[in-house]
Design an enzyme around this catalytic site. Structure first.
Site, short mmCIF file in Angstrom:
data_model
loop_
_atom_site.label_atom_id
_atom_site.label_comp_id
_atom_site.label_asym_id
_atom_site.label_seq_id
_atom_site.Cartn_x
_atom_site.Cartn_y
_atom_site.Cartn_z
N CYS A 121 -4.94 -2.86 2.77
CA CYS A 121 -4.67 -2.78 4.20
C CYS A 121 -5.87 -3.05 5.09
O CYS A 121 -6.26 -4.19 5.29
CB CYS A 121 -4.01 -1.45 4.55
SG CYS A 121 -3.27 -1.51 6.21
N LYS A 181 -9.39 2.06 -2.05
CA LYS A 181 -9.63 1.54 -0.69
C LYS A 181 -10.99 1.99 -0.14
O LYS A 181 -11.26 3.19 -0.10
CB LYS A 181 -8.50 2.00 0.22
CG LYS A 181 -8.52 1.45 1.63
CD LYS A 181 -7.28 1.94 2.39
CE LYS A 181 -7.14 1.35 3.77
NZ LYS A 181 -5.87 1.78 4.42
N GLU A 209 0.85 -1.20 0.00
CA GLU A 209 0.00 0.00 0.00
C GLU A 209 0.89 1.25 0.00
O GLU A 209 1.93 1.28 0.67
CB GLU A 209 -0.85 -0.01 1.29
CG GLU A 209 -1.70 1.24 1.51
CD GLU A 209 -2.29 1.31 2.93
OE1 GLU A 209 -1.64 0.84 3.89
OE2 GLU A 209 -3.41 1.84 3.06
#
Ligand code: CDV
Length: 312
Positions: free
Chosen positions: A168, A123, A46
């Site tokens: 993540c 995300k 990430e």
């Protein structure tokens, strides 16, 4: 057998002062190692082009924007694409994206083996907070710098397999894996920056952080019969340590490869996409066994509502 030799390219610390060009050099070194190891797909962490800047409270928008990429590839990252193309390696990596409309996302891209982008993911689950919090020992300002992703959880056909991405904190949410699983994802790639030391729970040990990361990835892999490649940015960034422990998880939930260091390190595993078949057709044959008439709360509410109607 549909084998993809996957490299999980863990990256060590990137300091606030490190320029993208220095990071790109490190990515190219990892790509060269991957080529020697026979990899055809390499996954990076990430926000892998810079330090994990959401730990810094920044008010000046021009300075904030300096952490973002307005196009991809761009002059700084073009050498990564060029080397990947020369090696015939597909790549996936995370970066901070600023769109032409001025929107900000925490994004991961995926290319084919010619280094042409086949898809991106933004995300969805943004942890942390949006304003400076004096109570915290360090900040986690993802809610300040990014919008929640607006693309859902897309799955792409690439290299004769169905591939999806998470980023993540997404890996801690079963709904995220299931969205990919319901589209037949055989490979789920994700990068992470996980601080060691929880500013709100200082007693949490580094080993517990690592345990929860593995637990989440192993559960997501098993319950959706998919390979999961979870790649850390690790090491100490300007006094802020990050969890290492990158792993490649098989569709039965077992760990096939695990990082040993907290620096730049390439894990390699030959992943057979057909190894997802048993889990998908037998244990988790979704079309036969899922009972969607009982899952309404999953999309109908966010917080807890107790049976007596009070809210948690
Ligand atoms: N970059 C992240 O999303 N990190 C979170 C931390 C803040 C808990 C994670 O889930 O690892």
């Amino acid at each position: 057998m549909r084998e993809i030799v996957i490299g999980a390219a863990q990256m060590g610390a990137i300091q606030r002062a490190d320029p993208r060009e220095a990071v790109v050099d490190r990515m190219i070194t990892l790509l060269d190692q991957a080529k020697s190891a026979g990899c055809t797909l390499v996954v990076f962490p990430e926000l892998c082009l810079t330090t994990f800047f959401p730990r810094w409270y920044i008010e000046d928008q021009a300075e904030v924007d300096s952490w973002f990429e307005t196009e991809m590839p761009n002059p700084a990252t073009q050498p990564v694409f060029d080397r990947a193309r020369a090696h015939g390696i597909a790549i996936s990596f995370g970066y901070a994206e600023k769109t032409p409309q001025g929107r900000h996302f925490n994004t991961q891209l995926l290319t084919d083996a010619r280094a042409d982008i086949v898809g991106t993911y933004r995300k969805v689950h943004l942890p942390g907070h949006s304003e400076f919090d004096p109570e915290r020992s360090f900040q986690h300002l993802e809610k300040r710098y990014f919008e929640p992703g607006d693309l859902g959880f897309p799955v792409f056909r690439n290299m004769d397999a169905w591939m999806g991405m998470l980023i993540c904190n997404d890996r801690r949410w079963p709904e995220a894996y299931r969205e990919l699983g319901l589209q037949g994802a055989e490979l789920i790639m994700l990068g992470y920056n996980t601080p060691i030391g929880n500013s709100q729970n200082p007693d949490e040990s580094p080993s517990m952080r690592a345990f929860h990361s593995e637990l989440s990835c192993q559960a997501g892999a098993y319950q959706n019969a998919a390979w999961v490649v979870a790649v850390a940015k690790a090491g100490d960034e300007d006094g802020h340590p990050l969890c290492a422990g990158s792993i490649i998880v098989a569709p039965d939930g077992t760990i096939a490869a695990k990082a040993q260091t907290d620096g730049d390190e390439l894990l390699v595993h030959a992943c057979d996409m057909d190894a997802t078949e048993f889990g998908k057709s037998t244990i988790f044959d979704f079309k036969r066994h899922r009972r969607i008439e009982h899952y309404g709360r999953i999309t109908g509410q966010t917080g807890v509502i107790y049976p007596d109607g009070t809210k948690g």
